[in-house]
Design a protein around this motif. Structure first.
Motif, PDB file in Angstrom:
ATOM      1  N   GLY A  83     -11.144 -10.716   0.838  1.00  0.00           N
ATOM      2  CA  GLY A  83     -11.826 -11.568  -0.122  1.00  0.00           C
ATOM      3  C   GLY A  83     -12.531 -12.720   0.573  1.00  0.00           C
ATOM      4  O   GLY A  83     -12.524 -12.823   1.814  1.00  0.00           O
ATOM      5  N   ARG A  84     -13.128 -13.576  -0.224  1.00  0.00           N
ATOM      6  CA  ARG A  84     -13.909 -14.675   0.342  1.00  0.00           C
ATOM      7  C   ARG A  84     -13.694 -15.964  -0.439  1.00  0.00           C
ATOM      8  O   ARG A  84     -13.413 -15.932  -1.628  1.00  0.00           O
ATOM      9  CB  ARG A  84     -15.397 -14.331   0.328  1.00  0.00           C
ATOM     10  CG  ARG A  84     -15.747 -13.064   1.098  1.00  0.00           C
ATOM     11  CD  ARG A  84     -17.239 -12.863   1.150  1.00  0.00           C
ATOM     12  NE  ARG A  84     -17.571 -11.600   1.807  1.00  0.00           N
ATOM     13  CZ  ARG A  84     -18.800 -11.251   2.166  1.00  0.00           C
ATOM     14  NH1 ARG A  84     -19.812 -12.056   1.903  1.00  0.00           N
ATOM     15  NH2 ARG A  84     -19.023 -10.093   2.775  1.00  0.00           N
ATOM     16  N   LEU A  85     -13.826 -17.057   0.268  1.00  0.00           N
ATOM     17  CA  LEU A  85     -13.931 -18.378  -0.329  1.00  0.00           C
ATOM     18  C   LEU A  85     -15.281 -18.941   0.108  1.00  0.00           C
ATOM     19  O   LEU A  85     -15.641 -18.814   1.282  1.00  0.00           O
ATOM     20  CB  LEU A  85     -12.805 -19.291   0.149  1.00  0.00           C
ATOM     21  CG  LEU A  85     -11.369 -18.878  -0.222  1.00  0.00           C
ATOM     22  CD1 LEU A  85     -10.372 -19.797   0.466  1.00  0.00           C
ATOM     23  CD2 LEU A  85     -11.182 -18.906  -1.726  1.00  0.00           C
TER      24      LEU A  85
ATOM     25  N   VAL B  49      -6.354 -14.532   3.531  1.00  0.00           N
ATOM     26  CA  VAL B  49      -5.570 -13.566   4.288  1.00  0.00           C
ATOM     27  C   VAL B  49      -6.464 -12.834   5.266  1.00  0.00           C
ATOM     28  O   VAL B  49      -7.564 -12.384   4.905  1.00  0.00           O
ATOM     29  CB  VAL B  49      -4.880 -12.556   3.347  1.00  0.00           C
ATOM     30  CG1 VAL B  49      -4.140 -11.489   4.162  1.00  0.00           C
ATOM     31  CG2 VAL B  49      -3.918 -13.257   2.404  1.00  0.00           C
ATOM     32  N   LEU B  50      -6.023 -12.718   6.508  1.00  0.00           N
ATOM     33  CA  LEU B  50      -6.725 -11.974   7.548  1.00  0.00           C
ATOM     34  C   LEU B  50      -5.822 -10.815   7.976  1.00  0.00           C
ATOM     35  O   LEU B  50      -4.622 -11.005   8.198  1.00  0.00           O
ATOM     36  CB  LEU B  50      -7.017 -12.867   8.757  1.00  0.00           C
ATOM     37  CG  LEU B  50      -7.719 -14.197   8.485  1.00  0.00           C
ATOM     38  CD1 LEU B  50      -7.819 -15.016   9.770  1.00  0.00           C
ATOM     39  CD2 LEU B  50      -9.099 -13.968   7.897  1.00  0.00           C
TER      40      LEU B  50
ATOM     41  N   ALA C 185      -5.603  -4.395   2.133  1.00  0.00           N
ATOM     42  CA  ALA C 185      -6.652  -5.351   1.790  1.00  0.00           C
ATOM     43  C   ALA C 185      -7.418  -4.914   0.546  1.00  0.00           C
ATOM     44  O   ALA C 185      -7.790  -5.731  -0.295  1.00  0.00           O
ATOM     45  CB  ALA C 185      -7.613  -5.519   2.966  1.00  0.00           C
ATOM     46  N   HIS C 186      -7.648  -3.605   0.420  1.00  0.00           N
ATOM     47  CA  HIS C 186      -8.364  -3.097  -0.753  1.00  0.00           C
ATOM     48  C   HIS C 186      -7.588  -3.400  -2.034  1.00  0.00           C
ATOM     49  O   HIS C 186      -8.159  -3.843  -3.032  1.00  0.00           O
ATOM     50  CB  HIS C 186      -8.574  -1.592  -0.619  1.00  0.00           C
ATOM     51  CG  HIS C 186      -9.133  -0.948  -1.853  1.00  0.00           C
ATOM     52  ND1 HIS C 186     -10.418  -1.155  -2.267  1.00  0.00           N
ATOM     53  CD2 HIS C 186      -8.552  -0.136  -2.770  1.00  0.00           C
ATOM     54  CE1 HIS C 186     -10.625  -0.479  -3.396  1.00  0.00           C
ATOM     55  NE2 HIS C 186      -9.505   0.146  -3.718  1.00  0.00           N
TER      56      HIS C 186
ATOM     57  N   ASP D 203      -1.959   3.637   5.588  1.00  0.00           N
ATOM     58  CA  ASP D 203      -2.718   3.480   6.824  1.00  0.00           C
ATOM     59  C   ASP D 203      -4.183   3.318   6.465  1.00  0.00           C
ATOM     60  O   ASP D 203      -4.963   4.250   6.554  1.00  0.00           O
ATOM     61  CB  ASP D 203      -2.528   4.693   7.735  1.00  0.00           C
ATOM     62  CG  ASP D 203      -3.181   4.471   9.100  1.00  0.00           C
ATOM     63  OD1 ASP D 203      -3.466   3.300   9.414  1.00  0.00           O
ATOM     64  OD2 ASP D 203      -3.398   5.448   9.815  1.00  0.00           O
ATOM     65  N   GLY D 204      -4.533   2.117   6.062  1.00  0.00           N
ATOM     66  CA  GLY D 204      -5.903   1.874   5.640  1.00  0.00           C
ATOM     67  C   GLY D 204      -6.858   1.843   6.804  1.00  0.00           C
ATOM     68  O   GLY D 204      -6.477   1.818   7.963  1.00  0.00           O
TER      69      GLY D 204
END
Length: 269
Positions: A108-110, A119-120, A127-128, A258-259
């Motif tokens: 995501g983004r800010l 989150v990284l 993440a999806h 396992d993305g």
């Protein structure tokens, strides 16, 4: 586990390697029926699993078996764009990932003027789930806004606000403080939507433009006392909570096993 059971790794060894407990304590957890593999309770000490494909949880909390995955919390400061490489030369996120060998991406983004929890990770599947609005993962924001927000305005945010791209309602809204002298108000908003600059647009629509905005919570993760501009790896408890949420949201599907490398990123908040 079928077919590969004889060639797999003993479950108690997998748990010990994952840092859940010592091998002896892990054996006790198995015998007590507190360990599940792919949603099925396993109580046999001789059980073997495939750590690369099987999903394990202890007392309902997911266990991270793939040690190549990294999960990092960043308190993004203002003035930094949510990109690993900005084509306009603005300050980006690369400076915060130097301590990790893995290639990390933001979930995501800010927007540049919004600070807070980002989150990284290199876990594209997780993440999806975290970023996509359809999974309903909530984010909590604290906004300092112009003017004195009334209880009626809070109710309006909960009922829904009409914007150019459709109506949007806060999952939760709470007035934290307000100043009768015109010093503005603090309001807490909980949302699962990922529309572009949604918090700022919602507050502007109800007549209280945002002055400052910070994201304090992302799903089960809390920013806590992490200073602005600092990043740290998630604790074992935080990783477990995050993986558990992702597995539940995805229906225990392979999306979180396992993305890919490049996590989905939603629009700027």
């Amino acid at each position: 586990m079928t077919g590969a059971e004889a060639e797999g790794v003993r479950l108690q060894k997998v748990l010990a390697n994952a840092g859940v407990a010592s091998r002896r304590v892990s054996e006790q957890l198995i015998v007590e029926g507190r360990v599940r593999v792919n949603g099925v309770v396993v109580t046999e000490l001789g059980s073997r699993i495939d750590p690369e494909n099987d999903l394990v949880d202890v007392d309902g909390t997911a266990v991270q078996l793939d040690q190549s995955k990294r999960y990092v919390m960043l308190n993004k400061p203002t003035g930094v764009v949510s990109s690993m490489k900005d084509d306009r030369g603005r300050p980006d996120l690369r400076r915060f990932t130097k301590d990790w060998d893995e290639r990390l991406y933001n979930v995501g983004r800010l927007d540049a003027e919004t600070s807070g929890l980002l989150v990284l990770t290199n876990d594209g599947g997780l993440a999806h789930v975290l970023a996509h609005p359809s999974f309903g993962v909530t984010k909590v924001y604290i906004a300092k806004v112009e003017g004195a927000v009334t209880p009626q305005t809070v109710q309006r945010l909960l009922r829904g606000v009409d914007l150019d791209d459709g109506s949007i309602a806060a999952d939760k809204a709470r007035l934290l403080s307000t100043s009768a002298e015109g010093g503005g108000s603090l309001i807490e908003l909980t949302l699962h939507a990922g529309r572009n600059r949604i918090v700022r647009r919602m507050m502007a629509a109800v007549g209280h433009p945002v002055v400052e905005l910070v994201r304090r919570q992302f799903g089960p993760l809390h920013l806590g006392t992490l200073p602005a501009g600092r990043a740290r790896e998630l604790t074992k408890v935080e990783r477990g909570a995050l993986l558990t949420l992702a597995r539940q949201a995805a229906g225990d599907d392979t999306v979180v096993r396992d993305g890919g490398e490049d996590p989905h990123t939603d629009q700027e908040i």
